[in-house]
Design a protein around this motif. Structure first.
Motif, short mmCIF file in Angstrom:
data_model
loop_
_atom_site.label_atom_id
_atom_site.label_comp_id
_atom_site.label_asym_id
_atom_site.label_seq_id
_atom_site.Cartn_x
_atom_site.Cartn_y
_atom_site.Cartn_z
N ALA A 129 -3.20 8.71 -1.82
CA ALA A 129 -4.59 8.65 -2.29
C ALA A 129 -4.88 7.30 -2.97
O ALA A 129 -5.93 6.69 -2.73
CB ALA A 129 -4.87 9.81 -3.25
N GLU A 130 -3.97 6.85 -3.83
CA GLU A 130 -4.16 5.56 -4.50
C GLU A 130 -4.17 4.41 -3.49
O GLU A 130 -4.99 3.51 -3.58
CB GLU A 130 -3.06 5.34 -5.55
CG GLU A 130 -3.18 6.24 -6.74
CD GLU A 130 -4.38 5.94 -7.60
OE1 GLU A 130 -4.67 4.75 -7.86
OE2 GLU A 130 -5.05 6.90 -8.04
N HIS A 131 -3.25 4.47 -2.53
CA HIS A 131 -3.18 3.44 -1.49
C HIS A 131 -4.49 3.41 -0.69
O HIS A 131 -5.03 2.32 -0.44
CB HIS A 131 -1.98 3.70 -0.58
CG HIS A 131 -1.71 2.61 0.39
ND1 HIS A 131 -2.32 2.53 1.61
CD2 HIS A 131 -0.88 1.53 0.30
CE1 HIS A 131 -1.88 1.47 2.25
NE2 HIS A 131 -1.01 0.84 1.47
N ALA A 132 -5.01 4.55 -0.32
CA ALA A 132 -6.26 4.62 0.44
C ALA A 132 -7.42 4.07 -0.38
O ALA A 132 -8.27 3.33 0.13
CB ALA A 132 -6.54 6.06 0.87
N ASP A 133 -7.48 4.42 -1.66
CA ASP A 133 -8.55 3.94 -2.54
C ASP A 133 -8.49 2.41 -2.67
O ASP A 133 -9.51 1.74 -2.54
CB ASP A 133 -8.42 4.60 -3.92
CG ASP A 133 -9.51 4.17 -4.87
OD1 ASP A 133 -10.70 4.22 -4.49
OD2 ASP A 133 -9.19 3.75 -6.00
N HIS A 134 -7.32 1.86 -2.88
CA HIS A 134 -7.19 0.42 -3.03
C HIS A 134 -7.42 -0.30 -1.70
O HIS A 134 -8.01 -1.38 -1.69
CB HIS A 134 -5.81 0.06 -3.61
CG HIS A 134 -5.71 0.34 -5.07
ND1 HIS A 134 -5.31 -0.58 -5.98
CD2 HIS A 134 -5.97 1.48 -5.79
CE1 HIS A 134 -5.33 -0.07 -7.19
NE2 HIS A 134 -5.72 1.20 -7.10
N THR A 135 -7.00 0.29 -0.60
CA THR A 135 -7.23 -0.31 0.72
C THR A 135 -8.73 -0.46 0.97
O THR A 135 -9.20 -1.54 1.35
CB THR A 135 -6.58 0.53 1.83
OG1 THR A 135 -5.16 0.51 1.65
CG2 THR A 135 -6.91 -0.02 3.21
N SER A 136 -9.50 0.61 0.75
CA SER A 136 -10.94 0.51 0.98
C SER A 136 -11.58 -0.45 -0.03
O SER A 136 -12.50 -1.19 0.32
CB SER A 136 -11.60 1.89 0.95
OG SER A 136 -11.52 2.45 -0.34
N MET A 140 2.70 6.69 7.97
CA MET A 140 2.19 5.43 7.45
C MET A 140 2.95 5.09 6.16
O MET A 140 3.25 5.95 5.35
CB MET A 140 0.70 5.55 7.17
CG MET A 140 0.11 4.32 6.56
SD MET A 140 -1.68 4.49 6.37
CE MET A 140 -2.11 2.80 6.21
N GLU A 141 3.22 3.82 5.98
CA GLU A 141 3.90 3.35 4.76
C GLU A 141 2.84 2.96 3.72
O GLU A 141 1.89 2.25 4.04
CB GLU A 141 4.78 2.15 5.09
CG GLU A 141 5.44 1.51 3.90
CD GLU A 141 6.16 2.49 2.98
OE1 GLU A 141 5.96 2.41 1.76
OE2 GLU A 141 6.89 3.37 3.47
N PHE A 142 3.02 3.44 2.50
CA PHE A 142 2.05 3.20 1.44
C PHE A 142 2.57 2.26 0.36
O PHE A 142 2.10 2.27 -0.76
CB PHE A 142 1.65 4.53 0.79
CG PHE A 142 1.07 5.52 1.76
CD1 PHE A 142 -0.11 5.27 2.42
CD2 PHE A 142 1.74 6.71 2.02
CE1 PHE A 142 -0.65 6.18 3.31
CE2 PHE A 142 1.22 7.63 2.92
CZ PHE A 142 0.02 7.36 3.56
N GLY A 143 3.57 1.44 0.69
CA GLY A 143 4.19 0.58 -0.31
C GLY A 143 3.39 -0.65 -0.67
O GLY A 143 3.50 -1.16 -1.78
N ALA A 202 1.44 12.58 -2.22
CA ALA A 202 -0.01 12.75 -2.08
C ALA A 202 -0.76 11.78 -2.99
O ALA A 202 -1.78 11.20 -2.60
CB ALA A 202 -0.41 14.19 -2.37
N LYS A 203 -0.29 11.59 -4.21
CA LYS A 203 -0.92 10.66 -5.15
C LYS A 203 -0.75 9.22 -4.66
O LYS A 203 -1.70 8.43 -4.72
CB LYS A 203 -0.30 10.83 -6.54
CG LYS A 203 -0.73 9.82 -7.57
CD LYS A 203 -2.10 10.08 -8.11
CE LYS A 203 -2.36 9.17 -9.33
NZ LYS A 203 -3.74 9.16 -9.73
N VAL A 204 0.43 8.87 -4.17
CA VAL A 204 0.67 7.53 -3.62
C VAL A 204 -0.31 7.26 -2.47
O VAL A 204 -0.96 6.22 -2.41
CB VAL A 204 2.13 7.37 -3.15
CG1 VAL A 204 2.32 6.06 -2.37
CG2 VAL A 204 3.08 7.42 -4.33
#
Length: 151
Positions: A126-133, A1-4, A122-124
């Motif tokens: 986690a931050e992407h998942a937090d902002h997505t939700s 998955m791309e987290f950009g 891993a930090k990217v």
């Protein structure tokens, strides 16, 4: 998955004029996104938004308005540290684009800046998942609030 980036598109049953106010003016923004918002809604406007109670687990983060084109576009950088100028390597960029559609407004939201901060993968993620939700939750509230403002 791309987290950009995170990209969302929603239809709002309100005019672009109303939607622009709802996404840009702090008194409206705090009705659907943060618990409190303070910033001038103009390019270069510097301020902050607060989520939750800062006395417990809440947090207050910096926000700087990047661009404001009435009824068409509003963007800001956020989460940069106090004393720092918002830049691609220390903040996220959120862009709202508005387009008249079917008697309402098509709103496109994009948030970028996850990879530019130099974090480990891993930090990217986690931050992407937090902002997505977070955006999934908060953007769902925007059309309901905009409809109230429009009526």
């Amino acid at each position: 998955m791309e987290f950009g980036s995170i990209e969302r598109e929603i239809f709002v049953e309100a005019s672009p004029e109303v939607v622009f106010d709802v996404i840009s003016r702090p008194e409206h923004v705090q009705e659907w996104w943060p618990d409190e918002a303070h910033y001038p809604a103009e390019p270069g406007g510097d301020g902050w938004v607060r989520f939750g109670d800062p006395e417990t687990d809440g947090k207050r983060v910096r926000l700087t308005v990047a661009d404001a084109v009435p009824h068409r576009l509003f963007s800001f950088r956020w989460t940069h540290e106090a004393g720092e100028v918002a830049a691609p390597d220390n903040s996220y960029l959120v862009v709202f684009e508005l387009e008249p559609a079917d008697g309402g407004t098509l709103l496109r939201m994009t948030e970028t800046g996850f990879r530019e901060r130099g974090w480990a993968e891993a930090k990217v993620a986690a931050e992407h998942a937090d902002h997505t939700s977070g955006w999934d939750y908060f953007l769902a509230r925007l059309p309901v609030y905009a409809a109230k403002v429009a009526s």
